[in-house]
Design a protein around this motif. Structure first.
Motif, short mmCIF file in Angstrom:
data_model
loop_
_atom_site.label_atom_id
_atom_site.label_comp_id
_atom_site.label_asym_id
_atom_site.label_seq_id
_atom_site.Cartn_x
_atom_site.Cartn_y
_atom_site.Cartn_z
N TRP A 331 2.76 -18.32 57.58
CA TRP A 331 2.41 -17.39 56.36
C TRP A 331 2.34 -16.42 57.40
CZ3 TRP A 331 -1.25 -13.70 55.28
CH2 TRP A 331 -0.66 -13.06 53.47
N CYS A 332 1.59 -16.20 58.62
CA CYS A 332 1.13 -15.25 59.02
C CYS A 332 2.49 -14.37 60.27
CB CYS A 332 -0.01 -14.83 60.36
SG CYS A 332 -1.34 -15.91 59.19
N THR A 333 3.17 -15.44 60.31
CA THR A 333 4.80 -15.01 61.28
C THR A 333 5.36 -14.18 60.12
OG1 THR A 333 4.73 -17.26 62.62
CG2 THR A 333 7.12 -15.99 62.76
N ARG A 334 5.33 -14.91 59.30
CA ARG A 334 6.55 -13.79 57.94
C ARG A 334 5.96 -12.90 57.53
NH1 ARG A 334 7.60 -16.44 52.81
NH2 ARG A 334 6.00 -17.69 53.50
N THR A 335 5.20 -12.42 57.39
CA THR A 335 4.29 -11.88 57.15
C THR A 335 4.03 -10.36 57.93
OG1 THR A 335 2.78 -13.33 55.71
CG2 THR A 335 2.26 -10.84 55.99
N MET A 336 4.39 -11.01 59.14
CA MET A 336 4.30 -10.14 60.18
C MET A 336 4.93 -8.76 60.39
SD MET A 336 0.82 -9.95 61.56
CE MET A 336 1.22 -8.09 62.81
N ARG A 337 6.33 -9.25 60.06
CA ARG A 337 7.92 -9.59 59.30
C ARG A 337 8.25 -7.94 58.37
NH1 ARG A 337 10.20 -15.11 61.86
NH2 ARG A 337 9.80 -14.80 63.34
N SER A 338 7.27 -8.58 57.98
CA SER A 338 7.41 -7.76 56.46
C SER A 338 7.50 -6.59 56.29
CB SER A 338 6.13 -8.40 55.68
OG SER A 338 5.03 -7.71 55.65
N LYS A 339 7.11 -5.92 57.15
CA LYS A 339 6.64 -4.25 57.69
C LYS A 339 6.01 -3.91 56.82
CE LYS A 339 11.29 -3.82 59.30
NZ LYS A 339 13.00 -3.90 59.30
N LEU A 340 5.09 -4.73 55.95
CA LEU A 340 3.89 -3.38 54.95
C LEU A 340 3.22 -3.46 55.60
CD1 LEU A 340 5.62 -6.91 52.46
CD2 LEU A 340 6.04 -4.06 52.38
N GLU A 341 2.39 -2.46 56.38
CA GLU A 341 1.38 -3.09 56.65
C GLU A 341 0.36 -3.31 56.39
OE1 GLU A 341 -0.74 -2.06 59.99
OE2 GLU A 341 1.77 -1.50 59.91
N PRO A 342 -0.02 -2.81 55.41
CA PRO A 342 -1.84 -3.69 54.46
C PRO A 342 -1.25 -4.74 55.06
CG PRO A 342 -1.31 -2.14 53.24
CD PRO A 342 0.54 -2.05 53.90
N MET A 343 -0.32 -5.41 54.73
CA MET A 343 -0.13 -7.58 54.88
C MET A 343 0.01 -7.88 55.89
SD MET A 343 0.39 -7.44 51.02
CE MET A 343 0.89 -9.66 51.00
N LYS A 344 0.76 -6.61 56.70
CA LYS A 344 0.22 -7.25 58.03
C LYS A 344 -1.47 -7.02 59.16
CE LYS A 344 3.21 -5.42 61.21
NZ LYS A 344 4.58 -3.80 61.37
N LYS A 345 -2.01 -6.28 57.65
CA LYS A 345 -3.46 -5.88 59.26
C LYS A 345 -4.15 -7.33 58.29
CE LYS A 345 -7.11 -2.72 58.23
NZ LYS A 345 -7.93 -2.24 56.84
N MET A 346 -3.85 -7.35 57.21
CA MET A 346 -4.27 -9.00 56.49
C MET A 346 -3.68 -10.01 57.35
SD MET A 346 -6.40 -10.20 53.77
CE MET A 346 -6.44 -11.45 52.98
N ALA A 347 -2.39 -10.30 57.63
CA ALA A 347 -2.54 -11.39 58.61
C ALA A 347 -3.19 -11.24 59.36
CB ALA A 347 -0.61 -11.58 58.89
N ARG A 348 -3.24 -10.23 60.08
CA ARG A 348 -4.12 -10.52 61.22
C ARG A 348 -4.85 -10.68 61.29
NH1 ARG A 348 -0.53 -5.64 62.87
NH2 ARG A 348 -2.01 -4.48 61.62
N THR A 349 -5.70 -10.32 60.27
CA THR A 349 -7.18 -10.96 60.18
C THR A 349 -6.96 -12.15 59.80
OG1 THR A 349 -7.73 -8.82 58.69
CG2 THR A 349 -9.31 -10.13 57.89
N LEU A 350 -6.65 -12.96 58.83
CA LEU A 350 -6.66 -14.01 58.78
C LEU A 350 -6.57 -15.26 60.05
CD1 LEU A 350 -4.75 -14.47 55.76
CD2 LEU A 350 -7.04 -14.32 55.95
#
Ligand SMILES: [Zn+2]
Length: 417
Positions: A331-350
């Motif tokens: 999930w985190c890998t996919r989200t990091m590729r999403s180009k959605l900055e707030p979501m990427k930040k969330m993935a980094r936190t998780l």
């Protein structure tokens, strides 16, 4: 039948007797009942609670009792002073009132019990008393309850923070979330390292060592203190708080996109979609369901963020921490590729908190994720009902009263069920 016969039946005191009662017409009709010391009885020193020789007698004082037939009722008594060998000259202590309170304990408990059902303002109105007196009564009940509560056998704690004073300040709340006993244990101002350290100091080393599970959100000061003060406990990050953070990220994506669309002159497709995107699909109303279905057809950043959020819900369905971990990584890998900055930040936190997130599966069965969320809602409701709580003290008392499951003394007669 005389009033004193009734009083002797419902509230008898060993060293005092009730005298005659009389009606007094003030602004309202009042009933006054005289109280006298039993013949040859000695007064009790309020300093050390031993019987001591008398010194003198003060002017009469009126202690408000539970009202009867719409009339205020007062016990009228002239307090004695004692000459105590230990404390010197002291006012006596009487069994029907605490300290300098103008209300009898019986009336204070009566008001405090009603204050569980009505707002403090309503209680004051119904019983013709002041907000201040209702507050003092609840305070008395909370102080008694906290002094007499049993703190043994706490094995699961939930730590939560809520905003008050229009979100400018925070409170830290610690709950016991054991299966058979769920209650608010402690409240502290702010949400700093210092705050939670104060809780552990109050709770004590021995009891802290007995805690097996703690759940909290990802707030760094809490993580730090829990690791230090309850190192034996399995620390779980709360699903409720993680999904709340996720909602904030989605809100951010949506707000930015909505503005960008409007600037480009597109039809405002994202208008009034906030709750569609934040709610769980099963909680949507019948009218919202087709709207969401329509929205999902657009290739929008908000929609992609929404789908990522809904996908993460599956994380908690896993049984094995191993496979849950695999899922989270993907999930985190996919989200990091999403180009959605707030979501990427969330993935980094998780990612940073991966071990604590996986603890959820180690604690499964021992911890229900809904408990802290339920308390959080009740606490917010208590604060909302509480216009008039301008001080921290009043708010603290109200929360303990509403959520503390505090014990009460046993009375010979119940004035309020
Ligand atoms: Zn004394």
């Amino acid at each position: 039948m005389q009033v004193k016969t009734i009083l002797n039946r419902i509230q008898r005191h060993q060293s005092f007797v009730y005298g005659p009662a009389r009606l007094v017409q003030g602004a309202r009709l009042m009933l006054e009942v005289e109280v006298r010391p039993r013949a040859n009885s000695r007064a009790k020193c309020s300093g050390c609670a031993t019987l001591a020789p008398g010194y003198d007698t003060l002017p009469v004082r009126r202690f408000e009792f539970v009202p009867l037939w719409g009339m205020a009722v007062f016990l009228v008594y002239a307090m004695r002073r004692v000459s105590c060998p230990t404390c010197g000259v002291k006012v006596e202590s009487v069994p029907w009132a605490t300290g300098k309170h103008q209300l009898t304990d019986t009336y204070a408990w009566f008001l405090a019990r009603w204050a569980r059902r009505l707002s403090w303002k309503e209680v004051a109105e119904v019983f013709g008393t002041s907000w201040e007196k209702v507050f003092r009564s609840v305070e008395l009940a909370v102080e008694w309850g906290r002094a007499h509560q049993e703190l043994c056998g706490v094995t699961a704690l939930g730590i939560d923070e809520i905003a008050w004073q229009r979100g400018h300040r925070y409170l830290t709340l610690v709950y016991q979330i054991d299966e058979g006993c769920r209650r608010l244990l402690w409240i502290g101002q702010e949400r700093r390292v210092k705050t939670l350290l104060r809780f552990f100091r109050w709770f004590g080393k021995e009891r802290s060592a007995g805690v097996e599970f703690i759940c909290s959100d990802m707030w760094h000061p809490y993580l730090k203190v829990i690791a230090k003060k309850a190192s034996g406990a399995i620390h779980v990050l709360d699903r409720f708080h993680i999904m709340a953070k996720m909602s904030k990220a989605i809100d951010e994506v949506r707000a930015t996109e909505s503005k960008a669309l409007a600037a480009q002159g597109y039809e405002p497709v994202l208008k009034r979609t906030r709750w569609l995107l934040l709610k769980r699909p099963e909680n949507l109303t019948e009218a919202q369901e087709p709207k969401l279905a329509e929205l999902l057809q657009y290739n929008l950043r908000s929609v992609r963020a929404y789908l990522l959020k809904e996908d993460l819900q599956f994380f908690w369905e896993y049984v094995s921490p191993y496979w849950a971990g695999k899922f989270l990584d993907r999930w985190c890998t996919r989200t990091m590729r999403s180009k959605l900055e707030p979501m990427k930040k969330m993935a980094r936190t998780l990612r940073t908190h991966r071990p604590l997130l996986l603890n959820w599966f180690r604690a499964k069965g021992a911890m229900s994720s809904g408990v802290v969320e339920g308390f959080n809602n009740k606490a917010k409701l208590t604060l909302r009902k509480s216009y008039g709580f301008r001080t921290y003290r009043a708010m603290e008392i109200a929360l303990y009263h509403a959520l503390g499951a505090l014990p009460e003394p046993r009375f010979t007669h119940e004035f309020c069920g």
